[in-house]
Design an enzyme around this catalytic site. Structure first.
Site, mmCIF file in Angstrom:
data_model
loop_
_atom_site.group_PDB
_atom_site.id
_atom_site.type_symbol
_atom_site.label_atom_id
_atom_site.label_comp_id
_atom_site.label_asym_id
_atom_site.label_seq_id
_atom_site.Cartn_x
_atom_site.Cartn_y
_atom_site.Cartn_z
ATOM 1 C CB SER A 1 -3.435 -0.995 -2.186
ATOM 2 O OG SER A 1 -3.974 -2.282 -2.370
ATOM 3 C CG ASP B 1 -1.824 -1.179 1.286
ATOM 4 O OD1 ASP B 1 -2.939 -1.045 0.759
ATOM 5 O OD2 ASP B 1 -1.434 -2.234 1.824
ATOM 6 C CB SER B 2 1.037 4.231 0.494
ATOM 7 O OG SER B 2 1.445 5.564 0.409
ATOM 8 C CB ALA B 3 5.916 3.868 0.481
ATOM 9 C CG HIS C 1 -3.021 7.706 0.429
ATOM 10 N ND1 HIS C 1 -2.717 7.077 -0.754
ATOM 11 C CD2 HIS C 1 -1.936 7.523 1.237
ATOM 12 C CE1 HIS C 1 -1.505 6.537 -0.674
ATOM 13 N NE2 HIS C 1 -1.025 6.796 0.531
#
Length: 326
Positions: A200, A169-171, A302
């Site tokens: 994601s 997720d994200s990074a 986010h």
């Protein structure tokens, strides 16, 4: 009396502050929590911590769903946590709570990687650590009569090495992309292949706005600031292929080393949604021979499913991820 106030060298607010004496203060992030070797009371998922490598130091939290059939092989999920490459942890409350739910829903043996983080360890350290962890997982695949006494039994006894997935997720979504690209050109131990990858709300950015992104103060957007903080020596700067995988001169996305790809975006992820959709379209148009899917969560911001996994929106996303893995 001498002042005891430390002098700030640099900071990435509201995440991290670095002092001139070299010390680092993380301002956000959930606390570390212990694993649940005797099963989490809510989900029945067991977890434990393992050391993957001493040099560099790489460890992980392993998760095993409640077993109803001890002979049945389960998919293997290698997970990379988010946090801007500089906060959060595989051992944190947010990661533990989220993965207990995902592991229970997906019935996947899961390895959540504790990689080194900036600013103490600037990128590409995290990418290298996550590749090391994936190779460690792959090394458990038996191709003959090898001795498995030094192997991790949750992987050796329960893992299906024909169904290895990576996700983040994200990074962590950014890391999953870069690991999949590396797997497209480098072999994994035991001939293991990545079957599927889940990105994601992946952290992608670039020096030029795309689509509906505002051109105002583009270089002051948070993704820009994070990348400069965690990878100041990136060969391509803000257009390095690690953060901006689409465009002239970039490695072809057709080389992604997986058979299927799921890209998840959130309607109210105002800074990253556009990049996720752009990446999905670029993969579709690249000649990638696998399956590629896009899943958008209406109304979500986010990484909303990490911070508040009890909402209906989060449960819907977790079910979608689980169905992709299983």
């Amino acid at each position: 009396m001498a002042s005891t106030t430390k002098e700030v060298d640099k900071e990435l607010l509201p995440l991290v502050r670095v002092y001139k004496d070299g010390s680092v203060e993380r301002l956000l992030g959930s606390p570390h929590v212990p694993p649940s070797p005797d099963q989490d009371p809510e989900t029945g998922v067991s977890s434990k911590d393992v050391t993957i490598s001493q040099n560099p130091p790489v460890s992980a939290r392993l998760y095993l769903p409640k077993l109803t059939n001890h002979d049945k092989k389960l998919p293997i999920l290698v997970y990379f946590h988010g946090g801007g490459f500089c906060i959060e942890s595989a051992f944190s409350f947010f990661s533990q709570r989220y993965l207990n739910r995902l592991v229970s829903e997906s019935q996947a043996v899961t390895v959540s990687v504790e990689y080194r983080m900036a600013p103490e360890h600037l990128l590409p350290a995290a990418y290298e650590d996550c590749w090391t962890a994936l190779q460690w997982v792959a090394s458990h695949h038996k191709t003959g009569d090898e001795d498995s006494t030094d192997k991790e039994p949750w992987l050796s006894n329960h893992g299906d090495f024909r169904r290895v997935f990576i996700a983040g997720d994200s990074a962590g979504g950014n890391i999953a992309h870069n690991i999949a690209m590396r797997a497209g050109v480098e072999s994994l131990n035991g001939g293991v292949k990545i079957f599927g990858a889940v990105l994601s709300h992946p952290a992608f950015w670039g020096s030029e706005p795309i689509g509906s992104e505002s051109r105002d103060n583009h270089e002051k957007k948070y993704c820009y600031l994070i990348w400069e903080f965690v990878y100041p020596s990136a060969p391509g700067g803000m257009d390095d292929a690690m953060i901006n995988p689409v465009g002239p001169g970039k490695p072809s996305l057709a080389k992604l080393g997986c058979s299927k790809l799921l890209v998840c975006v959130a309607e109210k992820d105002y800074e990253l949604r556009e990049r996720g959709v752009w990446y999905y379209n670029a993969v579709k148009e690249s000649g990638f021979r696998g399956e590629v899917e896009l899943f958008e969560s209406e109304g979500g911001g986010h990484a909303f499913h990490i911070y508040d996994p009890e909402t209906e929106n989060a449960k819907c996303l977790i079910k979608r991820l689980a169905s992709f893995v299983n």
